[in-house]
Scaffold this active site. Structure first.
Site, PDB file in Angstrom:
ATOM      1  N   ASP A   1       0.856  -1.181   0.000  1.00  0.00           N
ATOM      2  CA  ASP A   1       0.000   0.000   0.000  1.00  0.00           C
ATOM      3  C   ASP A   1       0.895   1.236   0.000  1.00  0.00           C
ATOM      4  O   ASP A   1       1.714   1.420   0.907  1.00  0.00           O
ATOM      5  CB  ASP A   1      -0.904  -0.008   1.239  1.00  0.00           C
ATOM      6  CG  ASP A   1      -1.815   1.204   1.310  1.00  0.00           C
ATOM      7  OD1 ASP A   1      -2.605   1.399   0.372  1.00  0.00           O
ATOM      8  OD2 ASP A   1      -1.741   1.955   2.307  1.00  0.00           O
TER       9      ASP A   1
ATOM     10  N   ASP B   1       1.550   4.982   0.605  1.00  0.00           N
ATOM     11  CA  ASP B   1       0.962   6.063   1.397  1.00  0.00           C
ATOM     12  C   ASP B   1       1.912   7.256   1.401  1.00  0.00           C
ATOM     13  O   ASP B   1       2.438   7.663   2.436  1.00  0.00           O
ATOM     14  CB  ASP B   1       0.683   5.577   2.820  1.00  0.00           C
ATOM     15  CG  ASP B   1      -0.281   6.501   3.569  1.00  0.00           C
ATOM     16  OD1 ASP B   1      -0.501   7.625   3.093  1.00  0.00           O
ATOM     17  OD2 ASP B   1      -0.796   6.091   4.611  1.00  0.00           O
TER      18      ASP B   1
ATOM     19  N   GLU C   1       2.384  10.998   1.351  1.00  0.00           N
ATOM     20  CA  GLU C   1       1.570  12.169   1.692  1.00  0.00           C
ATOM     21  C   GLU C   1       2.414  13.446   1.566  1.00  0.00           C
ATOM     22  O   GLU C   1       3.041  13.858   2.523  1.00  0.00           O
ATOM     23  CB  GLU C   1       1.022  12.005   3.112  1.00  0.00           C
ATOM     24  CG  GLU C   1       0.153  10.764   3.257  1.00  0.00           C
ATOM     25  CD  GLU C   1      -0.483  10.628   4.633  1.00  0.00           C
ATOM     26  OE1 GLU C   1      -0.614  11.646   5.365  1.00  0.00           O
ATOM     27  OE2 GLU C   1      -0.860   9.507   4.994  1.00  0.00           O
TER      28      GLU C   1
ATOM     29  N   TYR D   1     -11.281  11.948   5.473  1.00  0.00           N
ATOM     30  CA  TYR D   1     -11.335  12.473   6.842  1.00  0.00           C
ATOM     31  C   TYR D   1     -10.271  13.548   6.978  1.00  0.00           C
ATOM     32  O   TYR D   1      -9.568  13.859   6.011  1.00  0.00           O
ATOM     33  CB  TYR D   1     -11.143  11.355   7.873  1.00  0.00           C
ATOM     34  CG  TYR D   1     -10.152  10.277   7.496  1.00  0.00           C
ATOM     35  CD1 TYR D   1      -8.780  10.497   7.551  1.00  0.00           C
ATOM     36  CD2 TYR D   1     -10.592   9.028   7.071  1.00  0.00           C
ATOM     37  CE1 TYR D   1      -7.872   9.516   7.205  1.00  0.00           C
ATOM     38  CE2 TYR D   1      -9.689   8.028   6.705  1.00  0.00           C
ATOM     39  CZ  TYR D   1      -8.330   8.273   6.778  1.00  0.00           C
ATOM     40  OH  TYR D   1      -7.430   7.303   6.428  1.00  0.00           O
ATOM     41  N   ASP D   2     -10.164  14.131   8.157  1.00  0.00           N
ATOM     42  CA  ASP D   2      -9.277  15.282   8.390  1.00  0.00           C
ATOM     43  C   ASP D   2      -9.650  16.469   7.496  1.00  0.00           C
ATOM     44  O   ASP D   2      -8.790  17.242   7.080  1.00  0.00           O
ATOM     45  CB  ASP D   2      -7.802  14.912   8.176  1.00  0.00           C
ATOM     46  CG  ASP D   2      -7.300  13.901   9.192  1.00  0.00           C
ATOM     47  OD1 ASP D   2      -7.942  13.770  10.249  1.00  0.00           O
ATOM     48  OD2 ASP D   2      -6.286  13.230   8.935  1.00  0.00           O
TER      49      ASP D   2
END
Length: 464
Positions: free
Chosen positions: A137, A139, A141, A213-214
């Site tokens: 995965d 991730d 950011e 979210y966030d």
């Protein structure tokens, strides 16, 4: 009339087929092992039949552009998590690389050249196979943001394509199923447009975990919900896009197949300290909320830290709850909002639900009086996945010198021992082989492994 009945039959069949194929993707975080008492979360707390996919967060990237472990005991935890597949052979496990704390520089360096990418891809295949994972995965950011240059948008696409091609080629030679490839992506328009060639990466990814979210938090000066389903009446411009629906619509419009888009849902809330007596949505805030007794981070509370706050109120436009206690304002998700979000993702034909994270739900059933994993269990039910058996998780027996979490199946007590005591671990004066975990005035009686006793010097079970 006949046509209507036929259409209804086809729709029912489609829903059955969709439900049986729905993904329930759950993240396990390797720092949840450091929470105290009843909140400590380990692979042994994960019910093997709770989620269809488990993702271990996080691995890192070395200066040599290779995937690497991050915590001192990651390799051991990998083994524990992957052993759950012995109890549930259908379970798939993936390793997530990146995360917010890793930042962007190591990704930027790694994708800069084809050779660097190949080094990473080769190391990822070895690492995943050696440690028993079924996939990777990504991730990052975020590509093109937080110091990452604009060219990383195209280089991220190249990385995704390189990984997908290599996974495809490796499967026949290893004689194993092809490794899965997913990515956790932002629901923010700015991050999405700067970082993702959506239609191109979607072709190579098996599924896309949308971090819906966030949307609001303590970086803002007013209260707002962490993960609202829709916009509030009167919201315009950028504010009108800070919600689940806007993020989903954006990804679909940019070319993500609905069946590959997995809707992220939080098992935590975002909290604020109010600046005045105004406690409405959009009220002035003076800063983050007070840290929770277990998560210990300002501005964020696990579901189990806020579920008992009463009374909660609902933001009707956004289909989510919030709660106010004194000057603390918390926007969070509950069973009802999770049901609304699953109904929404079914309507959109999305590929399932993703949860951040396992250890922030009431995994032991000790705090909310709603059973184990009340939020994630709701997702299972609403996604038409088989119900999880009610049996407690297998107890964890740590090595000498390591603290033991609350024994599964032990309910919190309401005796006098923990009244007036700070949260923490305390010896049981009546039995040195047991100890109390105090949390919010409640007491949890816990057992040390056979032959060990509780020591106040290390707050752990050790040899007598």
């Amino acid at each position: 009339m006949v046509r209507s009945v036929a259409c209804a039959g086809v729709m029912a069949l489609l829903m059955i087929q969709w439900g049986s194929a729905a993904k329930l993707v759950c993240y396990f975080t390797n720092w949840s092992q450091y929470r105290e008492g009843a909140a400590r979360f380990m692979p042994s707390n994960v019910a093997p039949d709770l989620c269809t996919h488990l993702i271990y967060a996080f691995a890192g990237i070395s200066d040599q552009h290779q995937i690497s472990s991050m915590e001192w005991n990651d390799l051991s935890l990998y083994q524990e998590l992957n052993s759950l597949k012995k109890m549930n052979p259908k379970l798939k496990t993936l390793l997530a690389v990146g995360g917010w704390s890793l930042g962007t520089q190591k990704f930027t360096n790694m994708v800069a050249t084809a050779q660097n990418r190949k080094t990473f891809v080769d190391s990822a295949i070895r690492f995943l196979r050696t440690n028993g994972f079924d996939g990777l995965d990504l991730d990052w950011e975020y590509p093109g943001s937080r110091g990452s240059p604009a060219v990383d948008k195209e280089r991220f696409t190249a990385l995704v394509q390189d990984l997908a091609n290599a996974f495809q080629q490796e499967a026949p030679t290893s004689g194993k199923e092809r490794l899965l490839l997913s990515a956790a992506v932002s629901g923010n328009r700015g991050h999405m447009e700067a970082g993702y060639e959506v239609d191109r990466i979607a072709q190579s990814l098996d599924f896309i975990n949308l971090m819906a979210y966030d949307f609001h938090g303590t970086w803002e000066k007013v209260t707002g919900h962490n993960s609202p389903l829709y916009k509030r009446q009167g919201e315009q411009g950028v504010n009108a896009e800070l919600n689940v629906d806007a993020a989903v619509q954006l990804w679909l419009q940019k070319g993500a197949p609905a069946s590959k888009l997995v809707l992220g849902m939080p098992t935590y809330g975002r909290s604020f300290t109010l600046a005045s007596s105004d406690a409405s949505v959009g009220a002035p805030a003076s800063g983050p909320g007070v840290p929770g007794p277990f998560t210990k981070e300002g501005g964020i509370l696990a579901y189990y830290e806020v579920c008992s706050w009463k009374p909660s109120q609902r933001i009707e436009d956004q289909k989510v709850p919030y709660v106010v206690r004194d000057n603390q304002w918390v926007g969070f998700d509950d069973v009802e909002s999770f049901k609304a979000k699953v109904a929404y993702l079914k309507q959109k034909g999305l590929g399932g639900a993703m949860v951040w994270s396992l250890g922030l739900d009431d995994f032991s059933g000790s705090f909310c009086n709603q059973g184990r994993y009340p939020l994630i269990q709701t997702l299972r039910q609403e996604l038409s996945l088989p119900s999880m058996p009610p049996s407690p998780p297998k107890p964890q027996v740590p090595a000498p010198g390591q603290p033991l979490e609350r024994e599964p199946g032990t309910s919190p007590g309401h005796g006098a021992f923990c009244q007036g005591k700070a949260d923490g671990l305390y010896p049981n004066p009546r039995d040195p082989s047991t100890f109390y975990s105090c949390a919010g005035g409640r007491q949890f009686l816990q057992n040390c492994p056979r032959g060990l006793v509780f020591s106040t010097s290390c707050s752990c079970c050790t040899w007598a």
